[in-house]
Motif scaffolding. Structure first.
Motif, short mmCIF file in Angstrom:
data_model
loop_
_atom_site.label_atom_id
_atom_site.label_comp_id
_atom_site.label_asym_id
_atom_site.label_seq_id
_atom_site.Cartn_x
_atom_site.Cartn_y
_atom_site.Cartn_z
N HIS A 2 -30.41 4.07 6.11
CA HIS A 2 -29.87 5.01 7.11
C HIS A 2 -30.59 4.81 8.42
O HIS A 2 -31.71 4.32 8.46
CB HIS A 2 -30.08 6.46 6.65
CG HIS A 2 -29.38 6.81 5.38
ND1 HIS A 2 -28.04 7.07 5.32
CD2 HIS A 2 -29.84 6.91 4.10
CE1 HIS A 2 -27.70 7.34 4.07
NE2 HIS A 2 -28.76 7.24 3.31
N HIS A 9 -26.54 13.89 5.50
CA HIS A 9 -25.69 12.82 4.99
C HIS A 9 -25.13 13.23 3.63
O HIS A 9 -25.80 13.93 2.87
CB HIS A 9 -26.52 11.54 4.82
CG HIS A 9 -25.71 10.28 4.85
ND1 HIS A 9 -25.02 9.82 3.75
CD2 HIS A 9 -25.47 9.40 5.85
CE1 HIS A 9 -24.40 8.69 4.09
NE2 HIS A 9 -24.65 8.42 5.35
N HIS A 21 -23.76 8.81 11.99
CA HIS A 21 -22.92 7.76 12.56
C HIS A 21 -21.46 8.05 12.28
O HIS A 21 -21.13 8.83 11.37
CB HIS A 21 -23.31 6.40 11.97
CG HIS A 21 -23.11 6.31 10.47
ND1 HIS A 21 -21.97 5.80 9.90
CD2 HIS A 21 -23.90 6.70 9.44
CE1 HIS A 21 -22.08 5.86 8.57
NE2 HIS A 21 -23.24 6.40 8.27
N ASP A 77 -19.17 9.67 4.73
CA ASP A 77 -20.38 8.89 5.02
C ASP A 77 -20.51 8.67 6.52
O ASP A 77 -19.82 7.84 7.09
CB ASP A 77 -20.29 7.54 4.28
CG ASP A 77 -21.53 6.68 4.48
OD1 ASP A 77 -22.33 6.98 5.40
OD2 ASP A 77 -21.70 5.72 3.71
N GLY A 78 -21.41 9.43 7.13
CA GLY A 78 -21.59 9.37 8.58
C GLY A 78 -20.99 10.58 9.26
O GLY A 78 -21.73 11.45 9.74
N GLU A 88 -23.72 1.58 12.39
CA GLU A 88 -24.68 1.85 11.32
C GLU A 88 -24.39 0.99 10.10
O GLU A 88 -25.29 0.49 9.45
CB GLU A 88 -24.63 3.34 10.94
CG GLU A 88 -25.82 3.80 10.11
CD GLU A 88 -25.65 3.61 8.60
OE1 GLU A 88 -26.64 3.70 7.88
OE2 GLU A 88 -24.52 3.35 8.14
N GLU A 89 -23.11 0.84 9.77
CA GLU A 89 -22.78 0.18 8.50
C GLU A 89 -22.88 -1.35 8.58
O GLU A 89 -22.98 -2.01 7.55
CB GLU A 89 -21.36 0.57 8.05
CG GLU A 89 -21.18 2.07 7.76
CD GLU A 89 -21.87 2.51 6.46
OE1 GLU A 89 -22.59 1.70 5.85
OE2 GLU A 89 -21.70 3.68 6.08
#
Ligand SMILES: [Zn+2]
Length: 399
Positions: A347, A181, A70, A81-82, A115-116
């Motif tokens: 995830h 990731h 993401h 992150d992503g 995603e988050e």
């Protein structure tokens, strides 16, 4: 690719990223993904739920090998992150093509939307919708802090909110999904046997959920209300935060109150309502249920002493995810026996695992910090991640 993405949605004061779903920063990230797809001559697809796909080979042929992650972030999140997963996917594909590898299966890279869950409070909206784990009505009822609903936000960004919903045909095309990731802890860095381990394979995702605790008391004057006359929900809340920490520690679980809302939120006012959000995770569902139950009990008991009414609402829950053992062992074999580790973080790969075989690769994060600008990964480790992903894709798609 890394340099292109670096300035998008970065707050220059905190150096953290604010790439929330359906905002201008999100639009810029999406434009970047589409440009990368087109620059490589891949087939670009935007699905009904706002997820982007880049295809090498026939998207409808079936048994596709898909990788990706993401591009959105938490408030003041880190750069990795992503995006590390998405950038590594394009780089791994470049590596395969440079080697002259001939995939016998379709290959795709995906950027899952929202995603988050930073804006609407629910994580993995893009993959949940696709996998049928979030229905349209519930998605349409999601609201951000300014009262903007998800459909309004989607419409403003140029998307059709009426089209969202389960997409089994799309999932049926996928034979395997692998998400790379950044690790969100220090397990890879902590390996003390002297081995250099920049990359690991995921075993499982802990079950986790979010619970809203509403503490209803009575708003009043901070100067004229005697202590014994108060019904102060802040006391109950504070006690519950301490109880959560204690219960989690005893059970080997995790419990965090990281978000709080106070009404009326005045310095000289006793609060009338405190709203605290609990995030809790544990190695198994039984432990998680027990820990959250104990926290709720502690809140209610303390509330009785404070004259505060406590109500608890479960806002989301994700059961334990055991990644497909065959695929996990295959990856570990392809990479020559790298460490296999569980994670407490959710995830898209976890959401998809109910529908298709999924696996995850983790790249070492020396600080172990996540969801903060302090999150980091060394360039050599990132390149080791790309090499590992290329090896995995070749092993899965070229034989
Ligand atoms: Zn992530």
């Amino acid at each position: 690719m890394w340099r292109d993405l670096a300035p998008i949605g970065r707050n220059t004061t905190t150096n953290g990223y604010r790439r929330y779903a359906w905002t201008a920063a999100d639009t810029d990230c999406r434009a970047w993904f589409q440009a990368q797809t087109e620059a490589r001559g891949l087939t670009y697809e935007l699905d009904r739920n706002g997820n982007q796909w880049a295809w090498l080979g026939d998207p409808t042929a079936g048994d596709a090998v898909v990788t990706g992650s993401h591009l959105d972030s938490v408030p003041d999140g880190g750069a990795f992150d992503g995006p590390l997963g998405v950038v590594s996917s394009f780089a791994a594909l470049d590596e395969l093509r440079a080697r002259g590898a001939h995939p016998t299966k379709p290959l795709a890279i995906v950027n899952f939307g929202d995603e988050e869950g930073a804006r609407f409070g629910l994580a993995c909206v893009g993959s949940r919708l696709t996998a049928g784990q979030l229905d349209k009505d519930r998605a349409h009822a999601l609201r951000d802090a300014d009262g903007v609903t998800l459909p309004q936000a989607m419409e403003r960004a140029g998307y059709d909110p009426e089209a969202i919903g389960p997409d089994p045909e799309r999932l049926a095309r996928i034979g395997a999904f692998v998400e790379l990731h950044i690790e969100q802890g220090r397990a890879l860095d902590d390996t003390t046997d002297g081995k250099d381990t920049p990359v690991g394979v995921a075993s499982a995702i802990w079950p986790h959920g979010r619970w809203r605790f509403d503490f209803h008391g009575e708003a009043n004057h901070a100067g004229t209300t005697r202590l014994e006359d108060r019904r102060d929900p802040m006391l109950t809340y504070a006690n519950t935060v301490l109880a959560a920490r204690k219960k989690a520690r005893t059970a080997g679980a995790l419990a965090t109150f990281g978000k709080v809302g106070v009404e009326p939120n005045g310095v000289n006012a006793i609060a009338g309502l405190v709203r605290g959000w609990l995030d809790s995770r544990a190695p198994d569902e039984e432990t998680l249920a027990a820990v959250v139950g104990e926290i709720e009990r502690a809140a209610v008991e303390r509330g009785q002493r404070d004259g505060v009414d406590v109500r608890v609402t479960r806002e989301s829950f994700t059961p334990v995810v055991e990644f497909a053992h065959d695929l996990r062992d295959q990856l570990s074999g392809l990479l020559g026996g790298v460490p296999v580790l569980p994670t407490g973080a959710g995830h898209d790969a976890g959401i998809l695992s109910a529908s298709v075989p999924t696996a995850m690769l983790f790249v070492r994060n020396p600080t172990g910090v996540s969801h903060s600008p302090a999150e980091t990964a060394g360039e050599d480790d990132c390149l080791a991640g790309v090499a590992a992903l290329a090896q995995v894709l070749e092993g899965l798609a070229c034989h």
